[in-house]
Scaffold this motif. Structure first.
Motif, PDB file in Angstrom:
ATOM      1  N   LEU A   3      -0.947  -5.143   2.519  1.00  0.00           N
ATOM      2  CA  LEU A   3      -0.574  -4.254   3.617  1.00  0.00           C
ATOM      3  C   LEU A   3       0.384  -3.173   3.113  1.00  0.00           C
ATOM      4  CD1 LEU A   3      -1.335  -4.433   6.630  1.00  0.00           C
ATOM      5  CD2 LEU A   3       0.726  -5.764   7.004  1.00  0.00           C
ATOM      6  N   ALA A   4       1.358  -3.577   2.300  1.00  0.00           N
ATOM      7  CA  ALA A   4       2.325  -2.631   1.745  1.00  0.00           C
ATOM      8  C   ALA A   4       1.634  -1.653   0.795  1.00  0.00           C
ATOM      9  CB  ALA A   4       3.437  -3.386   1.018  1.00  0.00           C
ATOM     10  N   VAL A   5       0.716  -2.179  -0.022  1.00  0.00           N
ATOM     11  CA  VAL A   5      -0.008  -1.335  -0.976  1.00  0.00           C
ATOM     12  C   VAL A   5      -0.860  -0.310  -0.222  1.00  0.00           C
ATOM     13  CG1 VAL A   5      -1.861  -1.356  -2.707  1.00  0.00           C
ATOM     14  CG2 VAL A   5       0.015  -2.999  -2.876  1.00  0.00           C
ATOM     15  N   ASP A   6      -1.542  -0.750   0.822  1.00  0.00           N
ATOM     16  CA  ASP A   6      -2.380   0.166   1.612  1.00  0.00           C
ATOM     17  C   ASP A   6      -1.547   1.223   2.323  1.00  0.00           C
ATOM     18  OD1 ASP A   6      -4.704  -1.031   0.829  1.00  0.00           O
ATOM     19  OD2 ASP A   6      -4.966  -2.215   2.645  1.00  0.00           O
ATOM     20  N   ALA A   7      -0.353   0.826   2.779  1.00  0.00           N
ATOM     21  CA  ALA A   7       0.513   1.787   3.473  1.00  0.00           C
ATOM     22  C   ALA A   7       1.044   2.843   2.507  1.00  0.00           C
ATOM     23  CB  ALA A   7       1.676   1.050   4.153  1.00  0.00           C
ATOM     24  N   ALA A   8       1.282   2.430   1.250  1.00  0.00           N
ATOM     25  CA  ALA A   8       1.913   3.346   0.294  1.00  0.00           C
ATOM     26  C   ALA A   8       0.917   4.199  -0.480  1.00  0.00           C
ATOM     27  CB  ALA A   8       2.794   2.557  -0.674  1.00  0.00           C
ATOM     28  N   ASN A  54      13.224  -8.143  10.610  1.00  0.00           N
ATOM     29  CA  ASN A  54      12.952  -8.693   9.294  1.00  0.00           C
ATOM     30  C   ASN A  54      12.088  -7.728   8.482  1.00  0.00           C
ATOM     31  OD1 ASN A  54      13.693 -10.914   7.874  1.00  0.00           O
ATOM     32  ND2 ASN A  54      12.566 -12.345   9.165  1.00  0.00           N
ATOM     33  N   HIS A  55      12.445  -7.545   7.235  1.00  0.00           N
ATOM     34  CA  HIS A  55      11.677  -6.650   6.379  1.00  0.00           C
ATOM     35  C   HIS A  55      11.330  -7.355   5.078  1.00  0.00           C
ATOM     36  CE1 HIS A  55      13.409  -3.782   9.172  1.00  0.00           C
ATOM     37  NE2 HIS A  55      12.491  -2.915   8.778  1.00  0.00           N
ATOM     38  N   THR A  56      10.318  -6.865   4.419  1.00  0.00           N
ATOM     39  CA  THR A  56      10.016  -7.356   3.083  1.00  0.00           C
ATOM     40  C   THR A  56      10.111  -6.185   2.120  1.00  0.00           C
ATOM     41  OG1 THR A  56       7.664  -7.055   3.457  1.00  0.00           O
ATOM     42  CG2 THR A  56       8.527  -9.216   3.876  1.00  0.00           C
ATOM     43  N   ARG A  57      10.545  -6.501   0.909  1.00  0.00           N
ATOM     44  CA  ARG A  57      10.714  -5.475  -0.123  1.00  0.00           C
ATOM     45  C   ARG A  57       9.753  -5.759  -1.269  1.00  0.00           C
ATOM     46  NH1 ARG A  57      16.381  -6.067  -2.325  1.00  0.00           N
ATOM     47  NH2 ARG A  57      15.837  -4.165  -3.429  1.00  0.00           N
ATOM     48  N   PHE A  58       9.125  -4.712  -1.743  1.00  0.00           N
ATOM     49  CA  PHE A  58       8.225  -4.827  -2.892  1.00  0.00           C
ATOM     50  C   PHE A  58       8.675  -3.863  -3.968  1.00  0.00           C
ATOM     51  CE2 PHE A  58       6.019  -5.888   0.956  1.00  0.00           C
ATOM     52  CZ  PHE A  58       5.368  -7.059   0.632  1.00  0.00           C
ATOM     53  N   GLU A  98      10.375   1.385  -4.759  1.00  0.00           N
ATOM     54  CA  GLU A  98      10.470   0.214  -3.880  1.00  0.00           C
ATOM     55  C   GLU A  98       9.795   0.570  -2.567  1.00  0.00           C
ATOM     56  OE1 GLU A  98      14.326  -1.848  -3.572  1.00  0.00           O
ATOM     57  OE2 GLU A  98      14.043  -1.783  -1.400  1.00  0.00           O
ATOM     58  N   ILE A  99       9.046  -0.394  -2.038  1.00  0.00           N
ATOM     59  CA  ILE A  99       8.374  -0.198  -0.749  1.00  0.00           C
ATOM     60  C   ILE A  99       8.933  -1.230   0.219  1.00  0.00           C
ATOM     61  CG2 ILE A  99       6.151  -0.205   0.454  1.00  0.00           C
ATOM     62  CD1 ILE A  99       4.831   0.261  -2.304  1.00  0.00           C
ATOM     63  N   VAL A 100       9.361  -0.784   1.380  1.00  0.00           N
ATOM     64  CA  VAL A 100       9.919  -1.690   2.391  1.00  0.00           C
ATOM     65  C   VAL A 100       9.048  -1.629   3.636  1.00  0.00           C
ATOM     66  CG1 VAL A 100      11.945  -2.227   3.809  1.00  0.00           C
ATOM     67  CG2 VAL A 100      12.252  -1.312   1.513  1.00  0.00           C
ATOM     68  N   VAL A 101       8.565  -2.769   4.084  1.00  0.00           N
ATOM     69  CA  VAL A 101       7.762  -2.798   5.316  1.00  0.00           C
ATOM     70  C   VAL A 101       8.297  -3.885   6.244  1.00  0.00           C
ATOM     71  CG1 VAL A 101       5.650  -1.960   4.187  1.00  0.00           C
ATOM     72  CG2 VAL A 101       6.032  -4.408   4.383  1.00  0.00           C
ATOM     73  N   PRO A 102       8.151  -3.690   7.565  1.00  0.00           N
ATOM     74  CA  PRO A 102       8.602  -4.725   8.496  1.00  0.00           C
ATOM     75  C   PRO A 102       7.657  -5.924   8.482  1.00  0.00           C
ATOM     76  CG  PRO A 102       7.586  -2.917   9.698  1.00  0.00           C
ATOM     77  CD  PRO A 102       7.620  -2.511   8.254  1.00  0.00           C
ATOM     78  N   ILE A 103       8.175  -7.108   8.721  1.00  0.00           N
ATOM     79  CA  ILE A 103       7.339  -8.295   8.892  1.00  0.00           C
ATOM     80  C   ILE A 103       6.878  -8.340  10.342  1.00  0.00           C
ATOM     81  CG2 ILE A 103       7.320 -10.820   9.046  1.00  0.00           C
ATOM     82  CD1 ILE A 103       9.145 -11.000   6.757  1.00  0.00           C
ATOM     83  N   LEU A 108       8.279   2.133   5.099  1.00  0.00           N
ATOM     84  CA  LEU A 108       7.019   2.467   5.750  1.00  0.00           C
ATOM     85  C   LEU A 108       6.820   1.641   7.014  1.00  0.00           C
ATOM     86  CD1 LEU A 108       4.742   2.525   2.572  1.00  0.00           C
ATOM     87  CD2 LEU A 108       6.055   4.398   3.570  1.00  0.00           C
ATOM     88  N   THR A 109       6.079   2.199   7.957  1.00  0.00           N
ATOM     89  CA  THR A 109       5.644   1.405   9.097  1.00  0.00           C
ATOM     90  C   THR A 109       4.208   0.972   8.795  1.00  0.00           C
ATOM     91  OG1 THR A 109       5.003   3.457  10.148  1.00  0.00           O
ATOM     92  CG2 THR A 109       7.101   2.514  10.810  1.00  0.00           C
TER      93      THR A 109
END
Lengths: 284, 284
Positions: B17-22, B174-178, B79-84, B282-283
């Motif tokens: 999901l994070a990869v697709d958003a970025a 809550n967020h996740t960091r990649f 770094e990519i940050v997305v909400p859980i 990112l959202t």
């Protein structure tokens, strides 16, 4: 009356191994998640919970820390430290060599811990992921194929497997830490020598201004209080707000700790003692 | 030429999901473990790796940090940050109510994140654990029973499920960091606004004497350099030896950072810059 101990299951996992090494004779009950295990102590269905704090297999330290901080404030009454030892498990009737193994089953973290070994010794084997190392051992025990599991000695014992190769983990100095939580400390009986005594504190800063953490650490430094761990965690009130978990390498006392707490509160920090407790370093 | 991006799979997970958003248009390849994904960049089989750093689902930050520190020193380039966001997923033909759901499938961390919700809204449903949230969605998509999965929107999309209830996670903030790792930064093209710029440093202390960390932080504090994260990690040379990961909220420069590095090295510390990079919030 014997205490009832809840642990993060299923059977054959590292948490169970730590519980068996530390406790004898008590009734032991497996829980599927860390929150369920902690809740059971909070609701007095069981006496003691043992959950991972720094554990590379079953889960994240974050889940334990966050649940203790945000949901259920049970005191930490002890810490159990055990080495991580991963072995290659096969059926007792297996007579082949490493080259005959077509599949290796395990939890993704156990696979990752044996990454170099698998790369060098079992480059052809197909990797199959399971929800736990115990589950992997169960699958191997029921299979007719030349497959192996990665897991600990308890998993081998529980599922009747033999150790084809011992200590296949890439790092030999890896340990896992478990915290023991309970409301009534008189129910806790661990018959092992205490390695050290520690105090865990939760400190939230009034702002994330430059140097606020430095100021917090000054209160420990000038008292020559040694910190063995410090970790910042988000407050869940949005990114950028942090609290700190600090482990001090000495038991709580009536002079130094109240001094630190008083000074930090005067700076606007919130300070909570999460527990002062013995650490048991066990072999398994 | 388009870059190839490796990510911690399988499909339908938060990393995807994070990869697709970025990223757009690049070739994307799924890896089963964090070390495999990092190795693929090291061996130049792919250009870019995206792996979780603080992620409550797929794994532990420790595995990523430890692998970068001990095995493969690839620079962090973003770094990519997305909400859980966790949702309750069912088959599109499901017409019943919550009370009709007999089983809920998901990864144990996703189950734990929705602990309060499950307790209140689905107290009778049996919990079934899977190796990932994507796997749970796959199971539900193939079942004839009234069962549900917990997962994200991508899992729903990939496996053709509908969202019976949205945002069922217990914490909304809550967020996740990649982290994004690559050798050749010219291959990295993220077309989103940069939230902040950060520098991650790895600092090992000459001894764990009281106050050593306090001394280290002094070098940042008097320069008014703000730290957004500090975490101690064991050195793998035995319990009690720690190194620190420090995130500084500013990009690397030629004055302040070399000053800090020089002072810390004079104190006997080892200092490594793990990367200086933009953060994309990112959202999804």
């Amino acid at each position: 009356m014997l205490a009832t101990i809840g642990y993060l299951g299923p059977k054959g996992t590292f948490t169970k191994l730590a519980v068996d090494a530390a406790f004898n004779g008590e009734h032991k009950e497996s829980y599927a998640t860390i929150p369920e295990c902690i809740d059971a102590v909070e609701h007095e269905e069981i006496d003691i919970a043992v959950v991972p704090l720094e554990n590379a297999i079953e889960g994240t330290v974050q889940l334990t820390v966050d649940y203790l901080v945000h949901q259920v404030r049970l005191p930490i009454v002890a810490e159990i430290v055990v080495p991580i030892q991963q072995h290659l498990l096969v059926q007792p009737t297996f007579q082949g060599s490493l080259g005959d193994i077509t599949e290796v089953h395990s939890h993704s973290h156990a696979i990752a811990q044996c990454h170099q070994y698998l790369h060098q010794s079992l480059p052809e084997a197909k990797i199959q992921y399971t929800t736990s190392t115990g589950k992997a051992a169960e699958i191997v025990s029921k299979s007719d194929l030349s497959i192996a599991a990665i897991g600990n000695k308890l998993a081998a014992e529980v599922y009747g497997l033999k150790l084809l190769q011992e200590n296949i983990h890439d790092y030999s100095n890896n340990h896992t830490r478990f915290v023991v939580l309970c409301k009534d400390e008189t129910k806790l009986k661990i018959k092992h020598p205490v390695s050290i005594e520690k105090t865990s504190m939760l400190i939230s800063l009034p702002s994330d201004q430059a140097g606020a953490l430095h100021q917090v650490l000054s209160a420990f430094a000038w008292r020559k209080m040694s910190l063995s761990k410090i970790e910042s965690r988000p407050m869940k009130t949005g990114l950028g707000n942090y609290f700190f978990i600090i482990d001090v390498d000495q038991p709580y006392d009536d002079v130094l700790f109240p001094g630190v707490k008083g000074e930090l509160e005067a700076l606007g920090c919130n300070v909570t003692i999460m527990g002062t407790y013995p650490v048991y370093k066990l072999t398994i």
